[in-house]
Design a protein around this motif. Sequence first.
Motif, mmCIF file in Angstrom:
data_model
loop_
_atom_site.group_PDB
_atom_site.id
_atom_site.type_symbol
_atom_site.label_atom_id
_atom_site.label_comp_id
_atom_site.label_asym_id
_atom_site.label_seq_id
_atom_site.Cartn_x
_atom_site.Cartn_y
_atom_site.Cartn_z
ATOM 1 N N ASP A 1 5.627 -35.301 -16.953
ATOM 2 C CA ASP A 1 5.403 -33.801 -16.907
ATOM 3 C C ASP A 1 5.629 -33.124 -15.596
ATOM 4 O OD1 ASP A 1 4.854 -33.828 -19.822
ATOM 5 O OD2 ASP A 1 2.932 -34.064 -19.315
ATOM 6 N N ARG A 2 5.791 -33.978 -14.378
ATOM 7 C CA ARG A 2 5.930 -33.463 -13.235
ATOM 8 C C ARG A 2 7.081 -34.448 -12.571
ATOM 9 N NH1 ARG A 2 3.827 -29.858 -15.023
ATOM 10 N NH2 ARG A 2 2.035 -28.665 -14.160
ATOM 11 N N SER B 1 9.785 -30.851 -16.372
ATOM 12 C CA SER B 1 9.319 -31.909 -17.259
ATOM 13 C C SER B 1 10.430 -32.627 -17.683
ATOM 14 C CB SER B 1 8.258 -31.216 -18.283
ATOM 15 O OG SER B 1 8.053 -32.217 -19.098
#
Length: 632
Positions: free
Chosen positions: A424-425, A439
């Motif tokens: 997600d990062r 993401s």
Amino acid sequence: MHKRKFTTLAFYSLALVLLLGLGLGLHQYYVYKVTREMHETTVDRNLSLMHMRADGYLERLALDAEFIAQSPILRMYLENPSAETLAGAQDALRTLALLRPSLDQLRYIDQQGMERIRVNHRGGPPQLATELQNKSDRDYVQRGLALTAGGGYFSAIDLNIEDGQIERPFRPMLRSVAKVMVNGSPAGMVVLNANADELEKRLRTVLPTAVAQPVVLNSSGGWIMGGGEKDWLFSAKPDAPDALLSTQEPALWEKIQASSSGQFEYRGECHYYAWYQFKRQQWQAPRWLVAQRSAGQACGHLTASAVKTWATQLVVMSTFTVPLLVLWLLSRWNARELRRGLRETNAQLELITSEADVALLMVDHQCRVCWINPESERLLGWKTDELVGANLHERTHMRNGEDLHSGSCPTLQALQTGQRYRNDRDRVLAKSGEILNVSMRVSPFGEGEARKAIVTIADVGDAVNREQRLTRLATTDPLTGALNRRSIMERLQDMVEHQKMPPCVLMGDIDFFKKVNDTYGHAAGDEVLKTFTNTIRQLLRKGDFLGRLGGEEFVVALENTELPNAQTMAERLRLAIANSQTPNDGGIPIAITASFGLALYSRDESVDAWLARADAALYRAKQSGRNRVEIA
């Protein structure tokens, strides 16, 4: 003679019928096989799309719940309960309610199961509830209290209950529960009540026709969607004989539970199903049966239709004198319908990818781009002809020959192992040279050199910037930009635990600051504070830091510095302050001096004791005439 002609005619007639039957049978089997494959492909696509819609809906609820649970604003309220911090936490929930119209209620519930903040959102602007309730007896609260750090939970979809009664008209609810931790200890949970009608709308967009209809049942066999009058009967009238498919058809339900996907026939209609459960690390979610119902069609309708078609064709071909022409025309028509069906399927898939609000790319086993959707062009900046054939890793994960991430490339690793990757990062490089916060998901398929992967990239730059802004507001003094008290204590604790050489700390105080405020006003006093911090900040080394304890009291931490060198630095700071001037709208610039207390950290000493020694040295400097440095 006539008997012989009749026998010959009968023989050839029978042979012709047999040949026609065999030819028609082979043809119809081919049509049936292609039709069945297309039907299975369409069903699989529809079930996958419904799972994707459910994934997207639940993913957003989970991220929203985690965002509030991990919010610095909520943590500030829990660490320092006050009217001001409570208002900040309430505003955070109201803001999320405005951004998410489908959320019915947003709540923070403490470790005792008591609502501390509740925002109601029904048909108008979000309203802060004043009458809070004890929800400790509710199942979702008890399960939320049992969660560990970083954990989350989705409740089963059920009808909303207020004051012990099912709310009417029915309001189906899905609750997203995220654990709240403060300083490593459990501090309750964030509960988001989402109107499940939104999920139903998303699933219905996948099957808009009257023949193919979506069906959803819970893990106990209760009808959530697609059951007509039986929908929600398991919650409204649990004792009704047809409330649960598992009690109405136990043998059938046992067969359904034994397989992750398949088909079953219920009341003369075929249901194609695939069990669905939301997957996210440390999150618990209920299991749903997601199905496509073929209205008015049994599971064997394709076979029955094929047999009926073959018998009809055989009769027609045997009866009429132009069977070959009919067969030829029928074959052309069937082939044309098949091609049109394939074109429509391809057009639907192309529409889905082109209208998706995330970047979609397909890469081969060597990580070379095969195709991209329009959102990929917009997000990454490359046109299709610039990116297709290029190595995705070299284009988006490398800058000046260096990887943007540590370790091996996740896309290459997913292609090598066949395992799905998700982060997600993540960070990627755009054509403009800008590094984007995204993401990323990599979903490989196929084996060996035939393996490819679908790469999904979503821009999360706004969320990252928002988190950084909230972190900055929570850790710094808004007037001077220096670290606030809590951040000072955390940095000092980290410094004494990890540095090889004992650090030094300076307690600084502006001399006669009250006189500055009384003489020039508080606005001028604020400018003096800014001049003070800017002057010190210019002289600090990398690794040193400046913090404001409050008022005109400041802390300077010097890492890896021996006491004589720290004393020299303190004198440099004192002289720089004495030589600084703050512009004054009223005339002569304002000159100030400052006193400092210096303390070297002593082993096994607490941070509070360390600061107390520096403060005592500062006090001696004040008592000894000010504008000087004293050593503890």
